[in-house]
Design a protein around this motif. Structure first.
Motif, PDB file in Angstrom:
ATOM      1  N   ARG A  29     -23.234  43.102 -26.314  1.00  0.00           N
ATOM      2  CA  ARG A  29     -21.855  43.544 -26.167  1.00  0.00           C
ATOM      3  C   ARG A  29     -21.491  44.435 -27.354  1.00  0.00           C
ATOM      4  NH1 ARG A  29     -22.237  42.638 -21.523  1.00  0.00           N
ATOM      5  NH2 ARG A  29     -21.262  40.949 -20.307  1.00  0.00           N
ATOM      6  N   GLY A  30     -21.624  45.740 -27.155  1.00  0.00           N
ATOM      7  CA  GLY A  30     -21.361  46.664 -28.250  1.00  0.00           C
ATOM      8  C   GLY A  30     -22.403  46.486 -29.331  1.00  0.00           C
ATOM      9  N   LEU A  87     -35.958  41.220 -17.619  1.00  0.00           N
ATOM     10  CA  LEU A  87     -34.600  41.239 -18.149  1.00  0.00           C
ATOM     11  C   LEU A  87     -33.883  42.514 -17.711  1.00  0.00           C
ATOM     12  CD1 LEU A  87     -34.855  39.925 -21.827  1.00  0.00           C
ATOM     13  CD2 LEU A  87     -34.399  38.655 -19.740  1.00  0.00           C
ATOM     14  N   PRO A  88     -32.681  42.365 -17.149  1.00  0.00           N
ATOM     15  CA  PRO A  88     -31.899  43.564 -16.794  1.00  0.00           C
ATOM     16  C   PRO A  88     -31.393  44.258 -18.049  1.00  0.00           C
ATOM     17  CG  PRO A  88     -30.609  41.580 -16.410  1.00  0.00           C
ATOM     18  CD  PRO A  88     -31.996  41.114 -16.780  1.00  0.00           C
ATOM     19  N   GLY A  89     -30.812  45.447 -17.847  1.00  0.00           N
ATOM     20  CA  GLY A  89     -30.418  46.267 -18.983  1.00  0.00           C
ATOM     21  C   GLY A  89     -29.416  45.623 -19.918  1.00  0.00           C
ATOM     22  N   GLU A  90     -28.568  44.729 -19.406  1.00  0.00           N
ATOM     23  CA  GLU A  90     -27.535  44.123 -20.257  1.00  0.00           C
ATOM     24  C   GLU A  90     -28.080  43.058 -21.200  1.00  0.00           C
ATOM     25  OE1 GLU A  90     -25.597  44.324 -16.071  1.00  0.00           O
ATOM     26  OE2 GLU A  90     -27.616  44.242 -16.922  1.00  0.00           O
ATOM     27  N   LEU A  91     -29.304  42.584 -20.926  1.00  0.00           N
ATOM     28  CA  LEU A  91     -29.862  41.488 -21.716  1.00  0.00           C
ATOM     29  C   LEU A  91     -30.880  42.002 -22.722  1.00  0.00           C
ATOM     30  CD1 LEU A  91     -30.390  38.694 -19.015  1.00  0.00           C
ATOM     31  CD2 LEU A  91     -28.419  39.076 -20.491  1.00  0.00           C
ATOM     32  N   ARG A  92     -30.942  41.298 -23.851  1.00  0.00           N
ATOM     33  CA  ARG A  92     -31.884  41.646 -24.920  1.00  0.00           C
ATOM     34  C   ARG A  92     -32.572  40.381 -25.413  1.00  0.00           C
ATOM     35  NH1 ARG A  92     -30.880  45.818 -23.171  1.00  0.00           N
ATOM     36  NH2 ARG A  92     -30.127  47.733 -24.152  1.00  0.00           N
TER      37      ARG A  92
END
Length: 456
Positions: A29-30, A87-92
């Motif tokens: 998130r940011g 993992l989708p793009g939002e996850l790290r």
């Protein structure tokens, strides 16, 4: 402003661990990282809800390792292991030290690091434990698990685990493990599997070190009762016949069942506990605050206690054999398989008069028309009698039917019996439940046929 969470749901922080790197899978998130959060319905299978939500939201297959719910119900979180999925793009993936301090308390962070180091309290719930479990299942069955992505999880945490495994050959198995206070369930289920083949899931293998066992998938759940009364009747008639057959197979095995961990609900035990049970009913009545329904006064409860003891003595004189009882008889614990029913979840296994479980099974009958419901119940009792009459005097069975509403109600209150000496006796929900059962007993005690049977 954050959206409000409905009162019938709960939010969980998901500490999702990548087993290869031992890093965490988090939301970016940011310029900061946040744990995944999932909102699930209360009073449902938590592990299943979480697993499905993570699959639907992110395309991830996970195994829930532990669920931690503080006493105050706040700050709920779960440990989970990533099994399958990109993992989708939002996850790290990050290291635990990169997670902001406000996402986990010091105690929660310490628990996470201990788990990553393999320092867990029990044999289940560590990173990679499911791989060892799969290897055991494949050895025990001679079949291969189709895919981790096909596994369905229904329970986790505290030594408990329930996972459905799909095999390449098309046969499904259930892996189940239990912790305190249900350690006895493995032994009871194993014994019943031997005694009642066809009416209890077949136990294929056991792993005592995990207090775990493997069961063949032996039937299908009924999600809801048929809408028409004839359908309800067909289903319940099959369930009643199967229950009677199951119970008759346990005659003579009462001591074995008790030794395995079943709870003693024999009539003489309930009669001995009558004073404590009715004293608690009186206590619960005294704490009633609602004025919608009148309390049952102490004098009446003492009359009911005396009548209950007479009923117990009468039942003992009938000479019906003691059998296994299912103390949690509900639609969710009945599977349909071919022309029979299979009964599952035996943590509430009791030993006592067999008619008690029949009485509880009749409560599943929710037909609204009173006359149709009564006719259905009469037929179900006839079905039950026709089966147990192979070993019981049918006249004694009929006499037992008359007395059973009082006995079965006391059994429902007594449960495992240990709660009477613990703080759980002060739980307002238990008190409300007991008040309702006491009113049921009061109504049953006024039945003319019962009073005539006892010559009161």
């Amino acid at each position: 402003m954050a959206a409000a969470i409905a009162t019938d749901t709960s939010e969980y922080r998901v500490v999702l661990v990548d087993p290869e790197s031992h890093g965490l899978c988090v939301l970016e998130r940011g310029d900061e990282y946040r744990l995944i959060r999932v909102t699930v319905a209360q009073r449902t299978r938590l592990a299943r809800q979480l697993q499905e939500a993570l699959r639907n939201m992110w395309g991830l297959t996970v195994m829930i390792l532990d669920c931690l719910i503080p006493d105050d119900g706040t700050s709920r979180y779960v440990f989970a292991e990533l099994l399958y999925g990109k993992l989708p793009g939002e996850l790290r993936r990050i290291q635990p030290a990169q997670l902001p301090d406000d996402e986990l308390s010091e105690q929660e962070r310490a628990s996470l690091l201990a788990m990553l180091d393999g320092d867990i309290k029990g044999p289940l719930g560590g990173i990679g434990w499911i791989d060892e479990a799969i290897a055991w299942v494949e050895t025990a069955t001679g079949r291969r698990v189709s895919s981790k992505a096909d596994m369905e999880q229904y329970n986790a945490g505290g030594g408990f685990m329930l996972v459905r495994l799909r095999m390449e050959a098309g046969c499904d198995y259930w892996f189940k493990a239990t912790g305190v206070p249900n350690m006895h369930e493995r032994r009871v289920t194993s014994l019943l599997s031997k005694l009642c083949r066809g009416y209890v899931p077949e136990v294929v293998a056991e792993r005592p070190a995990w207090n775990a066992w493997l069961m063949r998938d032996d039937g299908d759940h009924i999600m809801a009762m048929p809408p028409e009364s004839s359908g309800v009747m067909r289903f319940l008639e099959g369930a009643v016949e199967s229950l009677a057959e199951l119970q008759m197979r346990t005659v003579g095995s009462e001591l074995d069942l008790l030794e395995a961990g079943a709870f003693d609900h024999r009539t003489r035990v309930l009669r001995t506990e009558a004073e404590a049970l009715f004293a608690y009913m009186d206590e619960a009545m005294g704490l009633q605050t609602s004025t919608k329904v009148a309390r049952i006064e102490t004098k009446r409860l003492r009359e009911l206690q005396s009548l209950f003891k007479d009923v117990c003595s009468y039942m003992e004189d009938l000479g019906l054999p003691d059998t296994v009882l299912h103390g949690d008889m509900n639609l969710g614990n009945i599977l349909v398989a071919d022309e029979r029913c299979v009964f599952i979840d035996w943590c509430e296994a009791y030993v006592g008069n067999p008619l008690m479980t029949l009485e509880h099974l009749l409560l599943v009958n929710q037909i609204e028309d009173p006359s149709v419901k009564a006719s259905c119940n009469r037929r179900l009792r006839e079905t039950y009698r026709s089966v147990v009459s192979k070993m019981c005097d049918p006249r004694a069975v009929d006499a037992g039917f008359v007395c059973m509403p009082l006995i079965a109600a006391a059994s429902a209150i007594f449960g495992r019996g240990d709660w009477l000496g613990t703080p759980s006796r002060n739980d307002p929900r238990r008190q409300t439940y007991v008040r309702g059962i006491a009113r049921h007993m009061d109504r049953a005690a006024r039945e003319p046929v019962l009073l005539a049977t006892l010559s009161v």
